[in-house]
Design a protein around this motif. Structure first.
Motif, PDB file in Angstrom:
ATOM      1  N   GLN A 131      90.301  54.375  97.327  1.00  0.00           N
ATOM      2  CA  GLN A 131      89.072  53.858  96.909  1.00  0.00           C
ATOM      3  C   GLN A 131      89.094  52.653  96.001  1.00  0.00           C
ATOM      4  O   GLN A 131      88.505  51.624  96.287  1.00  0.00           O
ATOM      5  CB  GLN A 131      88.473  54.889  95.868  1.00  0.00           C
ATOM      6  N   LEU A 132      90.090  52.554  95.016  1.00  0.00           N
ATOM      7  CA  LEU A 132      90.579  51.407  94.169  1.00  0.00           C
ATOM      8  C   LEU A 132      91.032  50.267  95.059  1.00  0.00           C
ATOM      9  O   LEU A 132      90.419  49.131  94.826  1.00  0.00           O
ATOM     10  CB  LEU A 132      91.322  52.070  93.197  1.00  0.00           C
ATOM     11  N   ARG A 133      91.808  50.732  95.659  1.00  0.00           N
ATOM     12  CA  ARG A 133      92.481  49.635  96.744  1.00  0.00           C
ATOM     13  C   ARG A 133      91.490  48.720  97.798  1.00  0.00           C
ATOM     14  O   ARG A 133      91.454  47.487  97.902  1.00  0.00           O
ATOM     15  CB  ARG A 133      93.708  50.173  97.618  1.00  0.00           C
ATOM     16  N   ALA A 134      90.520  49.564  98.092  1.00  0.00           N
ATOM     17  CA  ALA A 134      89.447  48.963  99.006  1.00  0.00           C
ATOM     18  C   ALA A 134      88.619  48.190  98.146  1.00  0.00           C
ATOM     19  O   ALA A 134      87.745  47.284  98.663  1.00  0.00           O
ATOM     20  CB  ALA A 134      88.520  50.234  99.461  1.00  0.00           C
ATOM     21  N   ARG A 135      88.460  48.166  96.803  1.00  0.00           N
ATOM     22  CA  ARG A 135      87.665  47.347  95.924  1.00  0.00           C
ATOM     23  C   ARG A 135      88.434  45.875  95.707  1.00  0.00           C
ATOM     24  O   ARG A 135      87.826  45.099  95.242  1.00  0.00           O
ATOM     25  CB  ARG A 135      87.453  47.910  94.630  1.00  0.00           C
ATOM     26  N   VAL A 136      89.574  45.650  96.010  1.00  0.00           N
ATOM     27  CA  VAL A 136      90.373  44.740  95.752  1.00  0.00           C
ATOM     28  C   VAL A 136      89.860  43.569  96.480  1.00  0.00           C
ATOM     29  O   VAL A 136      89.448  43.922  97.684  1.00  0.00           O
ATOM     30  CB  VAL A 136      91.845  44.826  95.920  1.00  0.00           C
ATOM     31  N   PHE A 137      89.768  42.424  95.903  1.00  0.00           N
ATOM     32  CA  PHE A 137      89.266  41.126  96.563  1.00  0.00           C
ATOM     33  C   PHE A 137      89.623  40.860  97.984  1.00  0.00           C
ATOM     34  O   PHE A 137      88.748  40.682  98.759  1.00  0.00           O
ATOM     35  CB  PHE A 137      89.468  40.004  95.839  1.00  0.00           C
ATOM     36  N   ASP A 138      91.029  41.004  98.295  1.00  0.00           N
ATOM     37  CA  ASP A 138      91.647  40.830  99.559  1.00  0.00           C
ATOM     38  C   ASP A 138      92.454  42.346  99.817  1.00  0.00           C
ATOM     39  O   ASP A 138      93.794  42.276  99.346  1.00  0.00           O
ATOM     40  CB  ASP A 138      92.739  39.836  99.550  1.00  0.00           C
ATOM     41  N   PRO A 139      91.970  43.071 100.364  1.00  0.00           N
ATOM     42  CA  PRO A 139      92.477  44.487 100.656  1.00  0.00           C
ATOM     43  C   PRO A 139      93.614  44.224 101.799  1.00  0.00           C
ATOM     44  O   PRO A 139      94.654  45.361 101.501  1.00  0.00           O
ATOM     45  CB  PRO A 139      91.403  45.344 101.342  1.00  0.00           C
ATOM     46  N   THR A 140      93.815  43.154 102.405  1.00  0.00           N
ATOM     47  CA  THR A 140      94.936  43.010 103.257  1.00  0.00           C
ATOM     48  C   THR A 140      96.278  42.840 102.610  1.00  0.00           C
ATOM     49  O   THR A 140      97.163  42.785 102.830  1.00  0.00           O
ATOM     50  CB  THR A 140      94.802  42.189 104.560  1.00  0.00           C
ATOM     51  N   GLU A 141      95.915  42.553 101.240  1.00  0.00           N
ATOM     52  CA  GLU A 141      97.316  41.963 100.557  1.00  0.00           C
ATOM     53  C   GLU A 141      98.098  43.389 100.047  1.00  0.00           C
ATOM     54  O   GLU A 141      99.302  43.345 100.064  1.00  0.00           O
ATOM     55  CB  GLU A 141      96.628  41.411  99.235  1.00  0.00           C
ATOM     56  N   PHE A 142      97.454  44.455 100.218  1.00  0.00           N
ATOM     57  CA  PHE A 142      98.073  45.908 100.145  1.00  0.00           C
ATOM     58  C   PHE A 142      97.912  46.575 101.144  1.00  0.00           C
ATOM     59  O   PHE A 142      97.051  47.282 101.402  1.00  0.00           O
ATOM     60  CB  PHE A 142      97.697  46.393  98.959  1.00  0.00           C
ATOM     61  N   PRO A 143      99.140  46.548 102.245  1.00  0.00           N
ATOM     62  CA  PRO A 143      98.671  47.127 103.409  1.00  0.00           C
ATOM     63  C   PRO A 143      98.643  48.926 103.200  1.00  0.00           C
ATOM     64  O   PRO A 143      98.166  49.561 104.359  1.00  0.00           O
ATOM     65  CB  PRO A 143      99.921  46.934 104.274  1.00  0.00           C
ATOM     66  N   ASP A 144      99.114  49.168 102.311  1.00  0.00           N
ATOM     67  CA  ASP A 144      99.164  50.886 101.979  1.00  0.00           C
ATOM     68  C   ASP A 144      98.974  51.343 100.576  1.00  0.00           C
ATOM     69  O   ASP A 144      99.111  50.365  99.732  1.00  0.00           O
ATOM     70  CB  ASP A 144     100.014  51.683 102.651  1.00  0.00           C
ATOM     71  N   THR A 145      98.520  52.446 100.367  1.00  0.00           N
ATOM     72  CA  THR A 145      98.248  52.829  98.938  1.00  0.00           C
ATOM     73  C   THR A 145      99.589  52.651  98.102  1.00  0.00           C
ATOM     74  O   THR A 145      99.652  52.356  97.053  1.00  0.00           O
ATOM     75  CB  THR A 145      97.741  54.644  99.291  1.00  0.00           C
ATOM     76  N   GLU A 146     100.877  53.073  98.732  1.00  0.00           N
ATOM     77  CA  GLU A 146     102.019  53.011  97.826  1.00  0.00           C
ATOM     78  C   GLU A 146     102.028  51.688  97.323  1.00  0.00           C
ATOM     79  O   GLU A 146     102.579  51.434  96.227  1.00  0.00           O
ATOM     80  CB  GLU A 146     103.300  53.423  98.712  1.00  0.00           C
ATOM     81  N   SER A 147     101.640  50.749  98.185  1.00  0.00           N
ATOM     82  CA  SER A 147     102.015  49.254  97.690  1.00  0.00           C
ATOM     83  C   SER A 147     101.210  48.847  96.671  1.00  0.00           C
ATOM     84  O   SER A 147     101.585  48.255  95.633  1.00  0.00           O
ATOM     85  CB  SER A 147     101.993  48.245  98.953  1.00  0.00           C
ATOM     86  N   TYR A 148      99.947  49.442  96.568  1.00  0.00           N
ATOM     87  CA  TYR A 148      98.858  49.093  95.623  1.00  0.00           C
ATOM     88  C   TYR A 148      99.539  49.877  94.525  1.00  0.00           C
ATOM     89  O   TYR A 148      99.193  49.391  93.367  1.00  0.00           O
ATOM     90  CB  TYR A 148      97.464  49.608  96.134  1.00  0.00           C
ATOM     91  N   GLY A 183     108.707  58.271  97.300  1.00  0.00           N
ATOM     92  CA  GLY A 183     108.444  58.798  98.417  1.00  0.00           C
ATOM     93  C   GLY A 183     107.093  59.609  98.755  1.00  0.00           C
ATOM     94  O   GLY A 183     106.258  59.353  99.452  1.00  0.00           O
ATOM     95  N   ASP A 184     106.578  60.554  97.442  1.00  0.00           N
ATOM     96  CA  ASP A 184     105.251  61.207  97.463  1.00  0.00           C
ATOM     97  C   ASP A 184     104.096  60.352  96.880  1.00  0.00           C
ATOM     98  O   ASP A 184     104.148  60.019  95.692  1.00  0.00           O
ATOM     99  CB  ASP A 184     105.329  62.316  96.791  1.00  0.00           C
ATOM    100  N   VAL A 185     103.396  59.992  97.735  1.00  0.00           N
ATOM    101  CA  VAL A 185     102.049  58.858  97.195  1.00  0.00           C
ATOM    102  C   VAL A 185     101.290  59.633  96.322  1.00  0.00           C
ATOM    103  O   VAL A 185     100.840  59.136  95.402  1.00  0.00           O
ATOM    104  CB  VAL A 185     101.350  58.359  98.458  1.00  0.00           C
ATOM    105  N   GLU A 186     101.130  60.905  96.406  1.00  0.00           N
ATOM    106  CA  GLU A 186     100.090  61.811  95.585  1.00  0.00           C
ATOM    107  C   GLU A 186     100.877  61.965  94.092  1.00  0.00           C
ATOM    108  O   GLU A 186     100.017  61.611  93.119  1.00  0.00           O
ATOM    109  CB  GLU A 186      99.903  63.270  96.183  1.00  0.00           C
ATOM    110  N   GLN A 187     101.876  62.219  94.039  1.00  0.00           N
ATOM    111  CA  GLN A 187     102.750  62.144  92.700  1.00  0.00           C
ATOM    112  C   GLN A 187     102.780  60.809  92.235  1.00  0.00           C
ATOM    113  O   GLN A 187     102.403  60.712  90.800  1.00  0.00           O
ATOM    114  CB  GLN A 187     104.029  62.911  92.925  1.00  0.00           C
ATOM    115  N   GLN A 188     102.861  59.837  92.867  1.00  0.00           N
ATOM    116  CA  GLN A 188     102.944  58.347  92.484  1.00  0.00           C
ATOM    117  C   GLN A 188     101.421  58.100  91.826  1.00  0.00           C
ATOM    118  O   GLN A 188     101.370  57.403  90.823  1.00  0.00           O
ATOM    119  CB  GLN A 188     103.277  57.269  93.513  1.00  0.00           C
ATOM    120  N   ALA A 189     100.591  58.337  92.626  1.00  0.00           N
ATOM    121  CA  ALA A 189      99.012  58.191  92.069  1.00  0.00           C
ATOM    122  C   ALA A 189      98.705  58.922  90.745  1.00  0.00           C
ATOM    123  O   ALA A 189      98.170  58.330  89.775  1.00  0.00           O
ATOM    124  CB  ALA A 189      98.147  58.557  93.209  1.00  0.00           C
ATOM    125  N   ARG A 190      99.218  60.284  90.878  1.00  0.00           N
ATOM    126  CA  ARG A 190      98.852  60.874  89.728  1.00  0.00           C
ATOM    127  C   ARG A 190      99.664  60.544  88.483  1.00  0.00           C
ATOM    128  O   ARG A 190      99.197  60.435  87.217  1.00  0.00           O
ATOM    129  CB  ARG A 190      99.154  62.495  89.555  1.00  0.00           C
TER     130      ARG A 190
END
Length: 82
Positions: free
Chosen positions: A20-37, A58-65
């Motif tokens: 959701q936060l990544r989708a708010r970025v001015f240019d969402p194509t700058e971050f191709p996936d959640t992990e890069s964001y 490796g685990d995006v959920e753990q990284q996000a938390r």
């Protein structure tokens, strides 16, 4: 999970909220996936606060938390439900 950033309340899994936060970025194509964001956010927090912290690999959920936990520590957001 539920977090508050200023007046916005976001809920979902950690990865869903990051998307959701990544989708708010001015240019969402700058971050191709959640992990890069997440890594972009991490690098900004380290650069602005000087507080270095590792992210789980490796685990995006753990990284996000982990990222939300660190952002809460520096006062950038409030975790309402874990």
């Amino acid at each position: 999970m539920k977090i508050r950033i200023e007046e916005d309340i976001l809920s979902g899994t950690g990865a869903e909220i990051m998307d959701q936060l990544r989708a708010r970025v001015f240019d969402p194509t700058e971050f191709p996936d959640t992990e890069s964001y997440i890594w972009f956010l991490r690098n900004n927090v380290v650069r602005t606060t000087g507080l270095d912290f590792p992210l789980p690999e490796g685990d995006v959920e753990q990284q996000a938390r982990m990222m939300f936990s660190q952002l809460a520590k520096v006062g950038a957001l409030t975790i309402l439900e874990d």
